[in-house]
Design a protein around this motif. Structure first.
Motif, PDB file in Angstrom:
ATOM      1  N   TYR A 420      23.922  96.521  35.117  1.00  0.00           N
ATOM      2  CA  TYR A 420      22.803  95.627  35.415  1.00  0.00           C
ATOM      3  C   TYR A 420      21.632  95.867  34.449  1.00  0.00           C
ATOM      4  O   TYR A 420      21.014  94.922  33.951  1.00  0.00           O
ATOM      5  N   THR A 421      21.315  97.139  34.181  1.00  0.00           N
ATOM      6  CA  THR A 421      20.170  97.457  33.318  1.00  0.00           C
ATOM      7  C   THR A 421      20.357  96.899  31.914  1.00  0.00           C
ATOM      8  O   THR A 421      19.413  96.346  31.321  1.00  0.00           O
ATOM      9  N   ARG A 425      18.571  90.700  32.677  1.00  0.00           N
ATOM     10  CA  ARG A 425      17.129  90.760  32.430  1.00  0.00           C
ATOM     11  C   ARG A 425      16.328  90.849  33.723  1.00  0.00           C
ATOM     12  O   ARG A 425      15.259  91.465  33.766  1.00  0.00           O
ATOM     13  N   ARG A 426      16.789  90.243  34.782  1.00  0.00           N
ATOM     14  CA  ARG A 426      16.043  90.194  36.061  1.00  0.00           C
ATOM     15  C   ARG A 426      16.078  91.530  36.808  1.00  0.00           C
ATOM     16  O   ARG A 426      15.244  91.791  37.667  1.00  0.00           O
ATOM     17  N   PRO A 496       5.676  91.731  38.970  1.00  0.00           N
ATOM     18  CA  PRO A 496       6.048  91.042  37.713  1.00  0.00           C
ATOM     19  C   PRO A 496       6.884  91.939  36.806  1.00  0.00           C
ATOM     20  O   PRO A 496       6.720  93.160  36.778  1.00  0.00           O
ATOM     21  N   GLU A 497       7.775  91.320  36.050  1.00  0.00           N
ATOM     22  CA  GLU A 497       8.615  92.057  35.122  1.00  0.00           C
ATOM     23  C   GLU A 497       7.853  92.361  33.833  1.00  0.00           C
ATOM     24  O   GLU A 497       6.941  91.630  33.448  1.00  0.00           O
ATOM     25  N   ASP A 498       8.227  93.434  33.177  1.00  0.00           N
ATOM     26  CA  ASP A 498       7.633  93.805  31.899  1.00  0.00           C
ATOM     27  C   ASP A 498       8.469  93.152  30.793  1.00  0.00           C
ATOM     28  O   ASP A 498       9.432  93.731  30.288  1.00  0.00           O
ATOM     29  N   ASP A 499       8.080  91.941  30.416  1.00  0.00           N
ATOM     30  CA  ASP A 499       8.859  91.178  29.447  1.00  0.00           C
ATOM     31  C   ASP A 499       8.897  91.853  28.078  1.00  0.00           C
ATOM     32  O   ASP A 499       9.916  91.806  27.379  1.00  0.00           O
ATOM     33  N   ALA A 503      12.286  93.006  26.202  1.00  0.00           N
ATOM     34  CA  ALA A 503      12.648  92.538  24.863  1.00  0.00           C
ATOM     35  C   ALA A 503      12.893  93.722  23.922  1.00  0.00           C
ATOM     36  O   ALA A 503      13.829  93.697  23.110  1.00  0.00           O
ATOM     37  N   GLU A 504      12.060  94.748  24.032  1.00  0.00           N
ATOM     38  CA  GLU A 504      12.246  95.935  23.190  1.00  0.00           C
ATOM     39  C   GLU A 504      13.585  96.601  23.473  1.00  0.00           C
ATOM     40  O   GLU A 504      14.302  97.017  22.544  1.00  0.00           O
TER      41      GLU A 504
END
Length: 518
Positions: A420-421, A425-426, A496-499, A503-504
């Motif tokens: 999952y990780t 992404r969610r 909230p997710e850390d977008d 991405a990194e």
């Protein structure tokens, strides 16, 4: 006395190797050998780390006694490496530094996720180490004819002491070289035994199989499935559960995952797995010949009545094929196998405690490299004592079966969260914690209330019966449960997710840019 001298010489030589290759400069050297090993070197070390007492002793004994159903362990262990090759190896190596917790916490809330990762690693490695310790006691008991419980307990304690010395002195670099040496010796030994054995039957595998059937109460049934896992619906379901654990467990084993950090690039990580698969394919083909050969020349009844039961098949066969010399050589290699594997397990567990719990949870990422290494060494001593006590308690159980339980824990706790990780992404912190703790908790609960612990003559506590769960391996329940709980937990978190962090991680896992940099 000759056998004692062989064991003592082996320990002295390997400790010398560990000492001379040791590098104590940084935590990277101690935990990941400075990422200095090539793909082929790490592939041999991976094979040496993974081909444990379960593979060498437990599988051969299971094939000798149960035939085809015993060989299923070999198939499961080997096929499982495809999951690592296709899904895990490259992305894991690019994303983390030392432990699985580096990957799981990369874009999550670090403290709770690292704590969960450390708990999972410690529990899985303890189960695995206990199995290896039981194998060490049984092996030396057979070789030295030590039949008393106190004598076997002393043997297990000596193994624990030497294992801790490997870790304290050599770290990952020393342990890796021991695993390379041990892997080469193990492959050479099983190949030679296989050739000698086939030579006794005129290199006719059919003749060997005929003799194996004649020396086994099951007769020709040892060539068909069902001797162990086909008597009723429960045993068939137990087989499915065991298969799931074996095939999916390797990708969640912390000591296997940690080896991917000892190479300098993702390409070398992939090469490591390819080399390991080819080497283990050779090994497991040899176990088929050795297992049936043990039934043919030794006989399943004699194997079952030996001091360590099924685990005695390979050493007894070595004595039949090559006399005292080959028995001593094979036992020494098996002993080296156990030492190398438990050293790798101890290093992994102590690294996870020091790096994930101590440095990142207790000290909030404010501990220096020297402090991490110091705590890891102290943890190794504690783990050595725990594994010695556990090995004494389970002495006599089939090692391959005990390792199957460790695989169930690994697949249940770690595989779902890793997949999952790295691919969803969610996925978030709540999902990670739900998936990991549900897998660990359900596995532990089901094992405690299974025939492994009580209710059967060969249970750990044979005099009582509180076995509410009918299967020996909990994988069929615990593995899907961890995936489901990870999925549900993800949608329960509303933060909230850390977008940017996501991405990194995606760029790093695919390209390796920034790998090993914090």
């Amino acid at each position: 006395m000759v056998n004692v001298a062989v064991f003592a010489g082996l320990i002295v030589v390997t400790l010398a190797v560990v000492y001379f290759v040791n590098s104590r400069s940084t935590s990277s050297d101690y935990f990941a050998a400075g990422s200095a090993f090539s793909g082929p070197q790490n592939g041999v070390a991976l094979a040496g780390d993974f081909l444990s007492a379960a593979s060498f002793l437990g599988i051969a004994g299971a094939i000798a006694v149960h035939g085809y159903d015993g060989f299923l362990y070999s198939i499961g262990f080997l096929v499982a490496w495809l999951v690592n090759l296709l899904l895990i190896a490259e992305r894991l190596r690019n994303t983390g530094r030392f432990t699985m917790g580096d990957v799981l916490s990369f874009r999550m809330r670090r403290r709770p996720v690292r704590a969960a990762s450390a708990v999972s690693t410690l529990m899985i490695t303890c189960f695995y180490m206990i199995a290896q310790m039981a194998g060490a006691g049984g092996l030396v008991a057979l070789l030295l004819d030590v039949r008393s419980e106190w004598g076997q307990a002393l043997v297990i304690a000596v193994v624990g002491l030497v294992m801790v010395l490997y870790v304290l002195i050599g770290g990952m670099k020393g342990t890796t070289w021991v695993q390379i040496i041990k892997g080469a010796l193990l492959l050479l030994s099983v190949t030679m035994i296989t050739l000698f054995l086939l030579g006794k039957f005129g290199f006719s595998f059919s003749a060997l199989l005929e003799q194996a059937a004649a020396n086994n109460p099951l007769g020709s049934d040892i060539f068909a499935p069902g001797a162990k896992y086909g008597e009723d619906a429960v045993s068939k379901l137990d087989f499915v559960s065991l298969s799931l654990a074996l095939v999916l467990g390797v990708a969640g084993l912390p000591h296997v995952l940690m080896r991917f950090y000892t190479v300098p690039s993702s390409r070398e990580a992939r090469r490591s797995v390819v080399w390991a698969i080819w080497l283990m394919s050779l090994f497991y083909l040899c176990t088929l010949v050795i297992g049936y050969g043990a039934a043919a020349l030794v006989g399943s009844e004699k194997i079952a009545n030996a001091p360590s039961g099924e685990n005695s098949a390979a050493p007894l066969l070595a004595y039949e094929v090559g006399g005292t010399f080959l028995l001593g050589a094979v036992s020494a290699v098996a002993f080296a196998t156990i030492l190398a594997v438990v050293a790798g397990l101890t290093l992994t567990a102590s690294a996870s405690f020091a790096h994930d719990l101590y440095a990142n949870v207790f000290k909030s990422n404010d501990a220096g490299p020297e402090a991490e290494v110091r705590v890891a060494r102290r943890t190794a001593m504690v783990l050595g004592a725990v594994s010695v006590l556990g090995g004494i308690l389970v002495s006599g159980q089939n090692i391959a079966f005990l390792v199957g339980l460790a695989f169930a824990f690994a697949a249940s706790a770690n595989l779902s969260t890793l997949v999952y990780t790295m691919f969803w992404r969610r996925f978030n912190t709540t999902g990670t914690l739900w998936g990991m703790y549900s897998g660990l908790g359900s596995c532990l609960l089901l094992v405690l209330f299974s025939p492994v612990v009580s209710g059967e003559p060969d249970s750990m506590i044979p005099g009582v019966d509180f076995a509410l769960f009918p299967l020996n391996n909990p994988g069929i329940v615990a593995i899907p449960l961890s995936f489901v709980c990870g999925f549900i937990g993800t949608f329960l978190e509303r933060s909230p997710e850390d977008d940017d962090r996501q991405a990194e991680m995606e760029v790093r896992s695919l390209t390796g840019v920034g790998a090993h940099s914090g």
